[in-house]
Design a protein around this motif. Structure first.
Motif, PDB file in Angstrom:
ATOM      1  N   CYS A  62     -11.218   1.758   3.901  1.00 30.04           N
ATOM      2  CA  CYS A  62     -10.992   2.449   2.620  1.00 30.04           C
ATOM      3  C   CYS A  62     -11.989   3.599   2.393  1.00 30.04           C
ATOM      4  CB  CYS A  62     -11.000   1.431   1.488  1.00 30.04           C
ATOM      5  SG  CYS A  62     -10.104   1.958   0.021  1.00 30.04           S
ATOM      6  N   ASP A  89      -8.366   3.779   8.460  1.00 32.23           N
ATOM      7  CA  ASP A  89      -7.473   3.452   7.337  1.00 32.23           C
ATOM      8  C   ASP A  89      -6.280   4.400   7.374  1.00 32.23           C
ATOM      9  OD1 ASP A  89      -6.451   2.658   4.631  1.00 32.23           O
ATOM     10  OD2 ASP A  89      -8.445   1.782   4.390  1.00 32.23           O
ATOM     11  N   LEU A  90      -5.310   4.148   6.507  1.00 32.20           N
ATOM     12  CA  LEU A  90      -4.101   4.980   6.472  1.00 32.20           C
ATOM     13  C   LEU A  90      -4.455   6.431   6.133  1.00 32.20           C
ATOM     14  CD1 LEU A  90      -1.871   2.410   4.549  1.00 32.20           C
ATOM     15  CD2 LEU A  90      -1.568   3.131   6.937  1.00 32.20           C
ATOM     16  N   PHE A 135       0.827  -1.200   0.000  1.00 29.64           N
ATOM     17  CA  PHE A 135       0.000   0.000   0.000  1.00 29.64           C
ATOM     18  C   PHE A 135       0.861   1.249   0.000  1.00 29.64           C
ATOM     19  CE2 PHE A 135      -2.450  -3.469   1.661  1.00 29.64           C
ATOM     20  CZ  PHE A 135      -3.544  -3.410   0.833  1.00 29.64           C
ATOM     21  N   ASP A 180      -4.160 -10.031   2.534  1.00 30.47           N
ATOM     22  CA  ASP A 180      -2.996  -9.252   2.085  1.00 30.47           C
ATOM     23  C   ASP A 180      -1.732  -9.539   2.893  1.00 30.47           C
ATOM     24  OD1 ASP A 180      -3.950  -7.754  -0.084  1.00 30.47           O
ATOM     25  OD2 ASP A 180      -4.884  -6.275   1.244  1.00 30.47           O
ATOM     26  N   TYR A 232       0.090   4.108  -2.881  1.00 33.35           N
ATOM     27  CA  TYR A 232      -0.217   5.410  -2.297  1.00 33.35           C
ATOM     28  C   TYR A 232       0.855   6.472  -2.502  1.00 33.35           C
ATOM     29  CZ  TYR A 232      -3.896   2.724   0.027  1.00 33.35           C
ATOM     30  OH  TYR A 232      -4.972   1.917   0.302  1.00 33.35           O
ATOM     31  N   ALA A 284     -12.602  -6.634   6.134  1.00 34.46           N
ATOM     32  CA  ALA A 284     -13.080  -7.002   4.802  1.00 34.46           C
ATOM     33  C   ALA A 284     -11.905  -6.923   3.828  1.00 34.46           C
ATOM     34  CB  ALA A 284     -14.208  -6.073   4.353  1.00 34.46           C
ATOM     35  N   ARG A 285     -11.542  -8.052   3.292  1.00 33.59           N
ATOM     36  CA  ARG A 285     -10.428  -8.133   2.338  1.00 33.59           C
ATOM     37  C   ARG A 285      -9.147  -7.530   2.927  1.00 33.59           C
ATOM     38  NH1 ARG A 285     -12.020  -5.852  -3.280  1.00 33.59           N
ATOM     39  NH2 ARG A 285     -13.110  -4.255  -2.108  1.00 33.59           N
ATOM     40  N   ILE A 286      -8.900  -7.803   4.190  1.00 27.44           N
ATOM     41  CA  ILE A 286      -7.684  -7.314   4.843  1.00 27.44           C
ATOM     42  C   ILE A 286      -6.706  -8.463   5.058  1.00 27.44           C
ATOM     43  CG2 ILE A 286      -6.745  -6.225   6.926  1.00 27.44           C
ATOM     44  CD1 ILE A 286      -8.472  -4.366   5.157  1.00 27.44           C
ATOM     45  N   GLY A 339      -4.970   6.136  10.655  1.00 25.33           N
ATOM     46  CA  GLY A 339      -3.946   5.474  11.456  1.00 25.33           C
ATOM     47  C   GLY A 339      -3.442   4.214  10.780  1.00 25.33           C
ATOM     48  N   ASP A 340      -2.454   3.599  11.438  1.00 27.98           N
ATOM     49  CA  ASP A 340      -1.851   2.376  10.926  1.00 27.98           C
ATOM     50  C   ASP A 340      -2.276   1.247  11.866  1.00 27.98           C
ATOM     51  OD1 ASP A 340      -0.101   0.224  10.561  1.00 27.98           O
ATOM     52  OD2 ASP A 340       1.519   1.533   9.876  1.00 27.98           O
ATOM     53  N   PHE A 341      -2.997   0.262  11.323  1.00 28.04           N
ATOM     54  CA  PHE A 341      -3.545  -0.760  12.232  1.00 28.04           C
ATOM     55  C   PHE A 341      -2.498  -1.702  12.814  1.00 28.04           C
ATOM     56  CE2 PHE A 341      -5.611  -2.610   8.098  1.00 28.04           C
ATOM     57  CZ  PHE A 341      -4.480  -3.337   7.749  1.00 28.04           C
ATOM     58  N   MET A 363     -11.366  -0.671  -5.081  1.00 19.80           N
ATOM     59  CA  MET A 363     -11.909  -1.211  -3.830  1.00 19.80           C
ATOM     60  C   MET A 363     -13.366  -0.797  -3.667  1.00 19.80           C
ATOM     61  SD  MET A 363      -9.572  -3.013  -2.674  1.00 19.80           S
ATOM     62  CE  MET A 363      -8.912  -3.257  -4.287  1.00 19.80           C
ATOM     63  N   GLY A 397      -9.188  -0.865   7.814  1.00 14.80           N
ATOM     64  CA  GLY A 397      -8.862  -0.855   6.386  1.00 14.80           C
ATOM     65  C   GLY A 397     -10.129  -0.644   5.579  1.00 14.80           C
ATOM     66  N   VAL A 410      -5.384   7.486   2.654  1.00 17.28           N
ATOM     67  CA  VAL A 410      -6.701   7.059   2.173  1.00 17.28           C
ATOM     68  C   VAL A 410      -7.796   7.940   2.771  1.00 17.28           C
ATOM     69  CG1 VAL A 410      -8.376   5.159   2.303  1.00 17.28           C
ATOM     70  CG2 VAL A 410      -5.992   4.697   1.744  1.00 17.28           C
TER      71      VAL A 410
HETATM   72  N1  SAM Z   1     -11.942  -3.162   3.386  1.00 17.08           N
HETATM   73  C1  SAM Z   1     -12.025  -2.555   2.059  1.00 17.08           C
HETATM   74  C2  SAM Z   1     -12.886  -3.391   1.177  1.00 17.08           C
HETATM   75  O1  SAM Z   1     -13.154  -4.564   1.464  1.00 17.08           O
HETATM   76  O2  SAM Z   1     -13.306  -2.869   0.138  1.00 17.08           O
HETATM   77  C3  SAM Z   1     -10.649  -2.314   1.422  1.00 17.08           C
HETATM   78  C4  SAM Z   1      -9.797  -3.535   1.229  1.00 17.08           C
HETATM   79  S1  SAM Z   1      -8.190  -3.167   0.567  1.00 17.08           S
HETATM   80  C5  SAM Z   1      -7.745  -4.727  -0.139  1.00 17.08           C
HETATM   81  C6  SAM Z   1      -7.125  -3.060   1.982  1.00 17.08           C
HETATM   82  C7  SAM Z   1      -7.268  -1.786   2.783  1.00 17.08           C
HETATM   83  O3  SAM Z   1      -6.401  -1.844   3.934  1.00 17.08           O
HETATM   84  C8  SAM Z   1      -6.874  -0.542   2.012  1.00 17.08           C
HETATM   85  O4  SAM Z   1      -7.894   0.412   2.116  1.00 17.08           O
HETATM   86  C9  SAM Z   1      -5.593  -0.087   2.705  1.00 17.08           C
HETATM   87  O5  SAM Z   1      -5.407   1.307   2.667  1.00 17.08           O
HETATM   88  C10 SAM Z   1      -5.807  -0.579   4.115  1.00 17.08           C
HETATM   89  N2  SAM Z   1      -4.541  -0.740   4.844  1.00 17.08           N
HETATM   90  C11 SAM Z   1      -3.418  -1.337   4.410  1.00 17.08           C
HETATM   91  N3  SAM Z   1      -2.463  -1.280   5.350  1.00 17.08           N
HETATM   92  C12 SAM Z   1      -2.996  -0.620   6.407  1.00 17.08           C
HETATM   93  C13 SAM Z   1      -2.495  -0.244   7.694  1.00 17.08           C
HETATM   94  N4  SAM Z   1      -1.257  -0.562   8.048  1.00 17.08           N
HETATM   95  N5  SAM Z   1      -3.319   0.416   8.530  1.00 17.08           N
HETATM   96  C14 SAM Z   1      -4.599   0.736   8.159  1.00 17.08           C
HETATM   97  N6  SAM Z   1      -5.128   0.395   6.961  1.00 17.08           N
HETATM   98  C15 SAM Z   1      -4.331  -0.270   6.090  1.00 17.08           C
END
Ligand code: SAM
Length: 340
Positions: A186, A207-208, A139, A253, A144, A248-250, A232-234, A157, A184, A211
């Motif tokens: 988005c 989310d970051l 990301f 990755d 980004y 969701a879709r996190i 923030g950063d999760f 997304m 995340g 975003v």
């Molecule tokens: N949850 C959304 C969906 O299902 O449509 C987006 C899924 S997308 C594959 C992954 C999301 O995780 C992105 O929006 C990305 O910015 C966020 N993300 C990635 N690393 C992150 C972090 N360290 N902290 C917060 N969010 C993060």
């Protein structure tokens, strides 16, 4: 028995031609064919060619291919218009438009898949070969650090989330949860579906910062003050408090080590009865499918696709018991896990 079978040949031809069909769809979408014919149905090939600034011969070929794929309709004259399928999913402003995701397929996944052989030989992601730069964090390093790439990713997304959001939001009885945090999350597409489906619920999208600063471009026309955004950063920052965490879709990755870091933080933030709603493509336990999930895995970086049992095991080690699993008829499946 020694003769080739019709069904066998059809199956093989479909696989051999699949990439041509994909690229025809991506190209028609990118060149604005579906948007144009949505605004002006009934143009002939020369008129379409003029509007999309392309050669008549090339346009005739592309339109013909789209007709054969069920994306356009034609008539005797011949003039062209979108089929119901294209009207529902392919022009940019339709509520279930997949246009954003199709652009992501064309601009990001297609170059990655063109290096599939290297990916298989090396067992690595091909970002460097395809885009000339190494991606440590997909990301922050890839999507980004360039505004237009970021917007394209967010659009991708957003489009999938709008199509799947309601199925995910209504997969389970969530009436006992009043506050949710979409980690995340988005553009907030799923958050808005959750508040629509659950009148008592408010949702924080986490989310970051890159975003969150762009999220207002994606707000629906009727915003809802029960949806808020926190940057923030999760992996590093404190998570917003909530009774229900959405992933969701996190998790797909990330490798198991990273998943454990995130799930530990969620586990620590949860009291008994709190939930995790997971939304992913769930692989069959024998890994025989679905091919959508297995094919997606071919272009992934550090992440991997998992089965429901694998997700359950990961969550169990942080005190969550899998309460329900739902295979939706939509693009994503869902699991609800509850803290013991
Ligand atoms: N949850 C959304 C969906 O299902 O449509 C987006 C899924 S997308 C594959 C992954 C999301 O995780 C992105 O929006 C990305 O910015 C966020 N993300 C990635 N690393 C992150 C972090 N360290 N902290 C917060 N969010 C993060």
């Amino acid at each position: 028995d020694s003769e080739p079978k019709k069904e066998d040949l059809q199956q093989i031809i479909q696989l051999m031609d699949g990439f041509k069909a994909s690229k025809a769809l991506f190209t028609a979408s990118k060149m604005g064919v579906f948007d144009l014919l949505q605004r002006k149905p009934g143009l002939d090939a020369a008129q379409v060619a003029q509007e999309i600034k392309a050669a008549v011969k090339g346009t005739e070929g592309l339109l013909g291919a789209c007709v054969s794929l069920g994306l356009l309709q034609t008539s005797q004259r011949p003039v062209y218009k979108n089929t119901d399928l294209a009207t529902r999913y392919l022009w940019s402003d339709s509520p279930f438009s997949l246009h954003g995701y199709i652009q992501h397929c064309n601009e990001t996944l297609w170059p990655l898949f063109s290096h599939l052989e290297s990916a298989v030989r090396e067992g690595t992601n091909q970002h460097e070969r395809a885009f000339g730069k190494k991606a440590n964090d997909l990301f922050q390093d890839t999507y980004y650090n360039n505004q237009s790439v970021k917007l394209r990713f967010m659009n991708a997304m957003h489009s999938i989330a709008k199509v799947t959001g309601k199925a995910v939001a209504t997969a389970f009885d969530l009436s006992s949860y009043k506050t949710a945090c979409d980690l995340g999350g988005c553009t907030g597409a799923i958050a808005y579906e959750l508040t629509k489906a659950h009148p008592e619920m408010s949702v924080t999208v986490f989310d970051l910062p890159e975003v969150v600063e762009m999220s207002e471009h994606f707000h629906p026309s009727h915003t809802d003050n029960r949806v808020s955004f926190v940057a923030g950063d999760f992996f590093k920052d404190e998570l917003p408090k909530a009774d229900l965490y959405i992933l969701a879709r996190i998790l797909h990755d990330w490798p198991d080590e990273k998943v454990h870091i995130l799930l530990k933080k969620i586990g620590d933030a949860c009291t008994p009865g709190c939930g995790v709603l997971l939304s992913e493509i769930l692989l069959n336990e024998d890994r025989s499918g679905p091919s959508r999930g297995l094919l997606q895995a071919l272009s992934m970086s550090d992440g991997k696709q998992r089965s429901a049992a694998e997700y359950s095991t990961l969550l169990k080690s942080h005190g969550f018991i899998t309460a329900e699993i739902r295979h939706t008829d939509n693009l994503l499946d869902a699991m609800l896990c509850v803290k013991e």
